[in-house]
Write an enzyme that holds these catalytic residues in place. Structure first.
Site, PDB file in Angstrom:
ATOM      1  N   ASP A 111     -28.643  36.287  34.309  1.00 31.16           N
ATOM      2  CA  ASP A 111     -28.716  35.829  35.698  1.00 31.16           C
ATOM      3  C   ASP A 111     -28.508  34.321  35.836  1.00 31.16           C
ATOM      4  OD1 ASP A 111     -29.130  35.687  38.411  1.00 31.16           O
ATOM      5  OD2 ASP A 111     -31.164  36.465  38.400  1.00 31.16           O
TER       6      ASP A 111
ATOM      7  N   HIS B 285     -32.490  43.384  39.888  1.00 27.37           N
ATOM      8  CA  HIS B 285     -33.901  43.005  40.045  1.00 27.37           C
ATOM      9  C   HIS B 285     -34.762  44.200  40.464  1.00 27.37           C
ATOM     10  CE1 HIS B 285     -32.642  38.943  39.419  1.00 27.37           C
ATOM     11  NE2 HIS B 285     -31.982  38.883  40.565  1.00 27.37           N
TER      12      HIS B 285
END
Length: 449
Positions: free
Chosen positions: A322, A271
């Site tokens: 994810d 991220h």
């Protein structure tokens, strides 16, 4: 994963060779590797297996939580934040057993194969039974994931994750007890018994700076360093984490990780969303990678990370699905560029070739598969073929195949997926899991019972 010694020849109607699309390419494959590449082969050689369309190296999904696939659509109801989403996620994690996790992961990894993904990085932290008691085999959950990948026909890097606290100085919550080994030394002892195999590598992960006490970060980093294994970490996904880190440690999460030896060329920050200019320079200057997960980051309203700035400072980029709001690495590649366009109101931050490298070679490197993700002699024979005649891809010139792949194609356009020189997906159908939608529906339903 079965690797045949029988030589094979594949003929690629169009092949992306890293910088350009080449028409008519023959590949000699033996022992699961590409032995020779023959461009300028206008017709299939006798006996060759023909791959019509555009063939890319296999795609690498560098960040996965397989059980999050059970949350799809459920977490789209109503509003909320990352933190309210997390409570729903915990409830699903509570219902996992080794058997139900194996069934779900097998179906999810088969879905990935249908999407052209040949390698997955599984960020694995559901280690123990509810309440925190170890299973008879302390790695029963991890072994379930390794076996699921083998049955689905794809490679896996199991990123065994240290998850020891609920926040800075806080013990695990009831939900988190099954994630925790107690301390980093116990985590290291458990995951040291995991064994690599033909289709599987073992790496490490720090869940986040809030989940691993600062004085134990070096233990996790040292375990990975000793084994020359990949090390991943959720980094600055939420501003609340940044604020708490500043309050407790007087520095940002990136600075804390650097202080304890976590950053470096084998490390990937997942991220990397809310960073200071100093953080960006620190990450890039250390060679730490960045895994962007745009569909999850926008689904959870996390924000748009400074991917372009990170890459400019030296941080290699990879991509992950994810939470599996969708499983489509082409969408992740496209979203990274389009997000940056929205943020800057300008176009063209990455070429299509650069975005494909993030989805292939650089993603594989982030997972410890440096010999995969390219179409060249010596590379692993992992390939993904996209149709160029679907309603999304028909029309553009084949030489613009990279642009077509990134900016028009979707996972639905994958026709063939080849791993170690063997078809896992042929003509859009999985060769090992006959009914992937049915397997997904059954596995998800079992977690709702």
């Amino acid at each position: 994963m079965h690797v045949t010694a029988t030589p094979r020849t594949y003929w690629l109607e169009h092949a992306w060779l890293g910088t350009h699309v080449e028409p008519g390419v023959a590949l000699d494959v033996r022992d699961g590797r590409i032995r020779a590449v023959h461009p300028g082969t206008p017709a299939p050689p006798p006996g060759a297996e023909v791959l019509r369309g555009l063939t890319l190296p296999g795609l690498a999904n560098a960040h996965s939580h397989a059980f999050h696939r059970a949350l799809r659509s459920t977490v789209q109801v109503g509003s909320g934040t990352f933190w309210t989403w997390r409570e729903i996620m915990y409830a699903t994690a509570d219902r996992l057993t080794p058997d139900t996790y194996h069934a779900l992961a097998r179906a999810v990894y088969a879905e990935m194969a249908l999407a052209g993904i040949t390698t997955v990085g599984e960020f694995h932290y559901v280690h123990h039974a509810p309440g925190g008691m170890p299973y008879a085999d302390p790695n029963a959950m991890g072994e379930a994931l390794l076996e699921a990948a083998a049955e689905a026909g794809i490679r896996i890097t199991l990123l065994d994750t240290a998850y020891l606290s609920s926040g800075f100085g806080q013990p695990p919550t009831t939900h988190q007890l099954r994630f925790s080994d107690g301390d980093a030394d116990a985590w290291a002892r458990r995951c040291s018994t995991l064994r690599e195999r033909e289709h599987a590598r073992i790496g490490a992960a720090v869940h986040s700076v809030r989940a691993v006490p600062a004085d134990q970060l070096a233990t996790v980093a040292g375990w990975a360093e000793e084994r020359e294994a990949p090390l991943h970490v959720h980094l600055s996904e939420q501003t609340a984490e940044n604020d708490a880190c500043q309050e407790i440690h007087g520095c940002t999460p990136a600075q804390l990780l650097a202080l304890h030896g976590v950053l470096g060329p084998r490390t990937t920050g997942v991220h990397n969303t809310h960073l200071t200019a100093e953080d960006i320079a620190l990450i890039g200057g250390s060679g730490t990678g960045t895994c962007m997960c745009p569909t999850t980051e926008r689904d959870l309203a996390d924000g748009i990370g400074p991917a372009a700035a990170l890459q400019n400072e030296g941080s290699p980029l990879s991509l992950g699905s994810d939470s599996h709001a969708v499983i489509d690495l082409l969408e992740e590649a496209r979203a990274m560029e389009l997000n940056e366009r929205l943020r800057t109101r300008s176009r063209g931050h990455w070429t299509a070739a650069a975005l494909l490298r993030a989805a292939t070679a650089d993603g594989h490197a982030a997972l410890g598969w440096d010999d995969a993700g390219t179409i060249e002699a010596g590379a692993r024979a992992d390939l993904t073929t996209l149709a160029l005649d679907s309603v999304r891809t028909a029309g553009p010139l084949p030489r613009l195949g990279a642009e077509t792949a990134v900016f028009a194609a979707t996972a639905a356009d994958v026709r063939h997926t080849i791993v170690a020189g063997r078809h896992v997906v042929r003509d859009g159908a999985h060769t090992r899991v006959p009914d992937v939608p049915g397997a997904l529906a059954q596995a998800v339903a079992a977690l709702r019972a």
